[in-house]
Enzyme design. Structure first.
Site, short mmCIF file in Angstrom:
data_model
loop_
_atom_site.label_atom_id
_atom_site.label_comp_id
_atom_site.label_asym_id
_atom_site.label_seq_id
_atom_site.Cartn_x
_atom_site.Cartn_y
_atom_site.Cartn_z
N ARG A 155 0.73 -0.90 0.03
CA ARG A 155 -0.08 0.43 -0.10
C ARG A 155 0.78 1.19 0.03
NH1 ARG A 155 -5.17 -1.65 4.22
NH2 ARG A 155 -5.10 -3.74 2.60
N ARG A 192 1.58 1.11 10.21
CA ARG A 192 1.50 1.54 8.85
C ARG A 192 2.55 1.32 8.10
NH1 ARG A 192 -3.04 4.35 7.01
NH2 ARG A 192 -3.55 5.05 8.97
N GLU A 233 -7.60 -0.89 14.97
CA GLU A 233 -8.03 -2.05 14.24
C GLU A 233 -7.05 -2.41 13.96
OE1 GLU A 233 -8.62 -0.17 10.52
OE2 GLU A 233 -9.50 -1.64 9.49
N SER A 249 -10.73 -6.66 10.04
CA SER A 249 -11.57 -5.70 9.31
C SER A 249 -12.76 -7.56 8.36
CB SER A 249 -11.64 -5.04 7.92
OG SER A 249 -12.30 -4.44 7.24
N ARG A 265 1.18 -5.54 12.13
CA ARG A 265 0.71 -4.73 12.89
C ARG A 265 0.12 -5.52 14.19
NH1 ARG A 265 -4.32 -1.64 11.30
NH2 ARG A 265 -3.03 -0.12 10.15
#
Length: 424
Positions: A258, A273, A347, A350, A388
């Site tokens: 990403r 991130r 988070e 998801s 993460r």
RNA sequence: GGAGGGAUGGCCGAGCGGUUUAAGGCGGCGGUCUUGAAAACCGUUGACCGAAAGGUCCGGGGGUUCGAAUCCCUCUCCCUCCGCCA
């Protein structure tokens, strides 16, 4: 993508969805273009019908009659050559606009502007209280010698990392444990391409809106996936599945890439991130029955919760508010895991229901016993994403001496290592 | 990188200018037979748009023609062989 008939019949509902998701999109323009397309198509098809009818007569005719008929068909052709380009142009505009229409959120999805408006559904375990000064995951990882960020930045730039030693073992242990759990639930494990064509990105709903956040290999016209959801859902693109083989349950392992465009300066430190990470993703493709979809959603969600429970990580399940939902999502739950250094739940998973949104774009259909073809429903949920998830593992399981206890569930995959000790 | 071959309905596969309203097979569905099943046999069965009439669709786009799955150009994709290589 939505059914244009649904949009025509429920313009207010769709507009309300655009507003709730805080998106910008002119639905009236789409409806106007739709009218235009239908008018032009009617005209063009009328001319074609006339031409087809006359053409069929021609082989039976002779002499002057034949010449006259040929001349007549020639005349019709002029009408077509002027109308057809207009129709094509209108259709192109129509397709462009259709790709922008969001799926309206389910009634139970809370309306809101940011993740502060997400609604807690349930929690598991209390956040850990420390009787010593806890370290954050970066300090821990460095002293355990399982991480090297400076050298990763040297060779690849910001938001990159190198995992080392027990860090690598921990990540593989996590994924093996996760895969085993899902395989035992009947999910088919998959390793899929991480470079995909544009059609797969558009079809899964990440393009055109998310194009900026995607790495592109220009020379070969391929895109690096941001999640294995893309190849796993697009796997059945252009297929008509048999009712008997549904639901399809896949769990895919892949790296994810990403660009994190627009997030400059946010979460710049540590494992939160990154441009590249690894993930096991769950996918369900089922019949287009909202009840079935709901069951599948609960299944994917509970699978992830079971994994988190086995790891004994304190977390909560929350309903994502409307603005936090992606364009195609009807309902989204997040699992947010307690991260001591952040002092809050953040988070890590998801879980999304998309109804027909992706299946329409990808032409994934199913045939019922009665012989009807219908679009499928698709769903996806994170099973485990690293590094993460290493944030709460390292931070929650740290000890006063700087060591980190390996979660029991992972030890069989860690050559029995129970603790990762600080080096030097 | 070099040379060649392809792309047709859920799948395989014929068709190569005008009864193609796309042959045939497989698969699916229904039936006959059977205690039941299998086999055999019979029937049925492409997708998309449209309320319907009707229209569109033989990889995408363009062209030739009164008329294109069929001829021409072009793009994309797939395959085979050789070379290189993990």
């Amino acid at each position: 993508m939505l059914d244009i008939a649904f949009i025509r019949n429920n313009p207010d509902l769709v507009k309300e969805g655009i507003r709730k998701k805080r998106m910008r999109m002119d639905l009236d323009e789409l409806l106007a273009v739709d009218e235009q397309v239908r008018g032009l198509r009617r005209d063009v098809e009328q001319i074609r019908a006339d031409r087809n009818r006359l053409s069929k007569e021609i082989p039976k005719l002779k002499g002057a009659e034949k010449d006259e008929a040929v001349a007549q068909v020639k005349g019709l052709k002029d009408g077509l050559t002027s109308k057809e380009p207009q129709l094509r142009e209108a259709e192109e505009r129509f397709e462009q606009l259709m790709l922008l229409v969001p799926n309206p959120p389910a009634p139970e999805a809370p309306e809101g502007d940011s993740d502060d408006d997400n609604v807690e559904v349930r929690t598991f375990l209390e956040p850990r209280q420390f009787d010593f000064q806890p370290k954050d995951h970066l300090e821990l990882a460095e002293s355990l010698d399982i991480l090297d960020i400076p050298r990763a930045v040297k060779i690849s730039g910001a938001r990159m990392y190198c995992l080392k030693n027990e860090g690598v073992m921990l990540e593989f242990a996590l994924f093996r444990f996760t895969l085993d759990h899902l395989i035992s639930k009947g999910f088919q494990p998959m390793i899929v391409p991480q470079l995909v064509r544009r059609e797969a990105m558009i079809g899964t709903g990440f393009f055109p809106l998310g194009e900026e956040d995607t790495f592109f290999i220009e020379k070969d016209n391929l895109y690096l996936i941001g999640t294995s959801e893309v190849p796993l859902v697009a796997y059945h693109m252009d297929e008509i599945l048999n009712e008997k083989e549904l639901p399809k349950h896949y769990c895919g392992y892949s790296s994810c890439f990403r660009r994190e465009a627009g997030s400059y300066g946010r979460d710049t430190k540590g494992f939160y991130r990154l441009h590249q990470f690894n993930k096991v993703e769950q996918i369900s493709i089922c019949v287009n029955d909202p009840e079935v979809s709901r069951q599948e959603h609960n299944l994917l969600l509970s699978n992830a919760e079971e994994i988190m429970q086995a790891l004994k990580l304190p977390h909560r399940v929350a309903l994502a508010c409307s603005a936090e939902m992606g364009q195609g999502q009807v309902l989204k739950h997040e699992i947010e895991t307690w991260m001591p250094s952040r002092g809050k739940y953040s988070e890590t998973h998801s879980c999304s229901t998309l109804h027909e949104f992706q299946a329409r774009r990808l032409m994934i259909r199913w045939r019922s016993k009665a012989g009807q073809t219908r679009f499928c429903h698709t769903l996806n949920n994170t099973a485990a994403a690293s590094p993460r998830i290493l944030i709460p593992i390292l931070e929650n399981f740290q000890n006063a001496d700087g060591s980190v206890t390996v979660p029991e569930a992972l030890r069989p995959y860690m050559r029995g290592i129970e603790r990762i000790e600080p080096k030097q």
